[in-house]
Design an enzyme around this catalytic site. Sequence first.
Site, mmCIF file in Angstrom:
data_model
loop_
_atom_site.group_PDB
_atom_site.id
_atom_site.type_symbol
_atom_site.label_atom_id
_atom_site.label_comp_id
_atom_site.label_asym_id
_atom_site.label_seq_id
_atom_site.Cartn_x
_atom_site.Cartn_y
_atom_site.Cartn_z
ATOM 1 C CG ASN A 192 -0.715 -3.374 6.116
ATOM 2 O OD1 ASN A 192 -0.955 -3.091 4.718
ATOM 3 N ND2 ASN A 192 -0.192 -4.541 6.553
ATOM 4 C CG ASP B 238 -1.463 -10.632 9.077
ATOM 5 O OD1 ASP B 238 -1.316 -10.737 8.248
ATOM 6 O OD2 ASP B 238 -1.904 -9.549 9.773
ATOM 7 C CG ASN C 190 5.777 -8.592 11.839
ATOM 8 O OD1 ASN C 190 4.910 -8.527 11.033
ATOM 9 N ND2 ASN C 190 7.120 -7.864 11.442
ATOM 10 N NE ARG D 46 0.834 -10.036 13.084
ATOM 11 C CZ ARG D 46 1.698 -9.823 12.275
ATOM 12 N NH1 ARG D 46 2.229 -8.799 11.660
ATOM 13 N NH2 ARG D 46 2.586 -10.891 12.345
ATOM 14 N NE ARG E 238 1.038 -1.880 12.318
ATOM 15 C CZ ARG E 238 1.152 -3.267 11.820
ATOM 16 N NH1 ARG E 238 1.722 -4.194 12.055
ATOM 17 N NH2 ARG E 238 0.173 -3.290 10.925
ATOM 18 C CG HIS F 38 6.550 -3.461 10.425
ATOM 19 N ND1 HIS F 38 5.848 -4.275 10.011
ATOM 20 C CD2 HIS F 38 6.295 -3.072 11.761
ATOM 21 C CE1 HIS F 38 5.127 -4.944 11.040
ATOM 22 N NE2 HIS F 38 5.483 -4.107 12.123
ATOM 23 C CG ASP G 105 9.932 -5.271 7.654
ATOM 24 O OD1 ASP G 105 9.054 -4.571 7.306
ATOM 25 O OD2 ASP G 105 9.836 -6.473 8.267
ATOM 26 C CB ALA H 194 -1.226 -9.517 4.187
ATOM 27 C CB CYS I 267 8.131 -9.566 7.296
ATOM 28 S SG CYS I 267 6.956 -9.059 5.987
HETATM 29 N N1 ARG Z 1 -0.632 -7.554 7.837
HETATM 30 C C1 ARG Z 1 0.689 -7.754 8.565
HETATM 31 C C2 ARG Z 1 0.596 -6.373 9.292
HETATM 32 O O1 ARG Z 1 0.183 -5.527 9.278
HETATM 33 C C3 ARG Z 1 1.667 -7.532 7.779
HETATM 34 C C4 ARG Z 1 3.031 -7.692 8.334
HETATM 35 C C5 ARG Z 1 4.227 -7.736 7.355
HETATM 36 N N2 ARG Z 1 5.457 -7.477 8.268
HETATM 37 C C6 ARG Z 1 6.372 -6.665 8.052
HETATM 38 N N3 ARG Z 1 7.338 -6.591 8.780
HETATM 39 N N4 ARG Z 1 6.240 -5.933 7.108
HETATM 40 O O2 ARG Z 1 1.010 -6.454 10.571
#
Ligand code: ARG
Length: 301
Positions: free
Chosen positions: A40, A87, A93, A120, A170, A199, A201, A289, A295
């Site tokens: 991301n 992660d 997630n 992931r 996603r 996301h 969130d 990240a 999250c």
């Molecule tokens: N580096 C992770 C990703 O890109 C960060 C995830 C953070 N999660 C969230 N729900 N915002 O998947």
Amino acid sequence: MLIRTPDDLGTPVAELAALPAVRRVVMANPRDYEVRYAINPHMLDGSGALREVDRDRAREQWRGMKAALEAHGIEVDVVPPLDGHPDLVFCANPALWIPAEAAPDGEPHLVRSRMTHEERRAEVAHLAEHLSVRGLEIEGIEGPADRFEGSGDGLFHPGRRLLWGGVGPRTELAAWAEIGERFDLPVAAIQLVDEHYYHLDTCFAPLDETRCLWFPPAFHEAGAALVRAYFPGAIEVGAREAREELACNAWCPDGRTVFLPDGCPETRAALEAAGFEVVEVACGEFKKAGGAVYCMKLAVC
Ligand code: ARG
């Protein structure tokens, strides 16, 4: 049932079946956390290099968040680390938790994610295995959706049997259609339009039955109309705090206390003016990240 316009629900949100407040979460051990790849835009600095994480500081911040939740009566269960999976710490997630009160059979369910990125994918079985000891129903997405990232894109309306489902990089709409049908659950589907808010969130935090935090430019107009209709007291976050500090990646477990990423004075003031108690959580190392407070935990009420 998918909700695309405010009239689709057919009943006022306040008349939907009740859901309990969240008292229990899991957090994942941050031992292996760092920025090792970029999936991301937050993971790269201005020159296109991977953001550098201070790993000791990250562990300290993680412990600080855990202590803050516990001090407010939230029970925290810790998932062990998984080698080579930095992660995993963003454990919202790899799965979606459906509380017993939201499922037609009256049992809690855990729906495994289909992670978008190879990096992931192994987190999913690891988390499910840790949670399986609870005697949960654990199941997957069976239909055509290739992308589904659990509670990162799926957030329950506070206290009511309505799920908000982000559709974007996603999670596919087909995943929400399947979940809506399987659990006979209304899912308000929200199209995301900006890659910084990958996301739901990252740009939306439900607070109580009528209020949420949100960053409207991240929403397609149809989704924004749903938020305005079902959260008449929606609180807008400013562009800098939304994007640089991930202000919307906040969590309000009880309709009163908001665990807010640090560095968001304007959002904090707006929340306090609206009567919320704000608990700032230092999480700068995790913002590198693309994640923050919401999250870094999976609610398993
Ligand atoms: N580096 C992770 C990703 O890109 C960060 C995830 C953070 N999660 C969230 N729900 N915002 O998947």
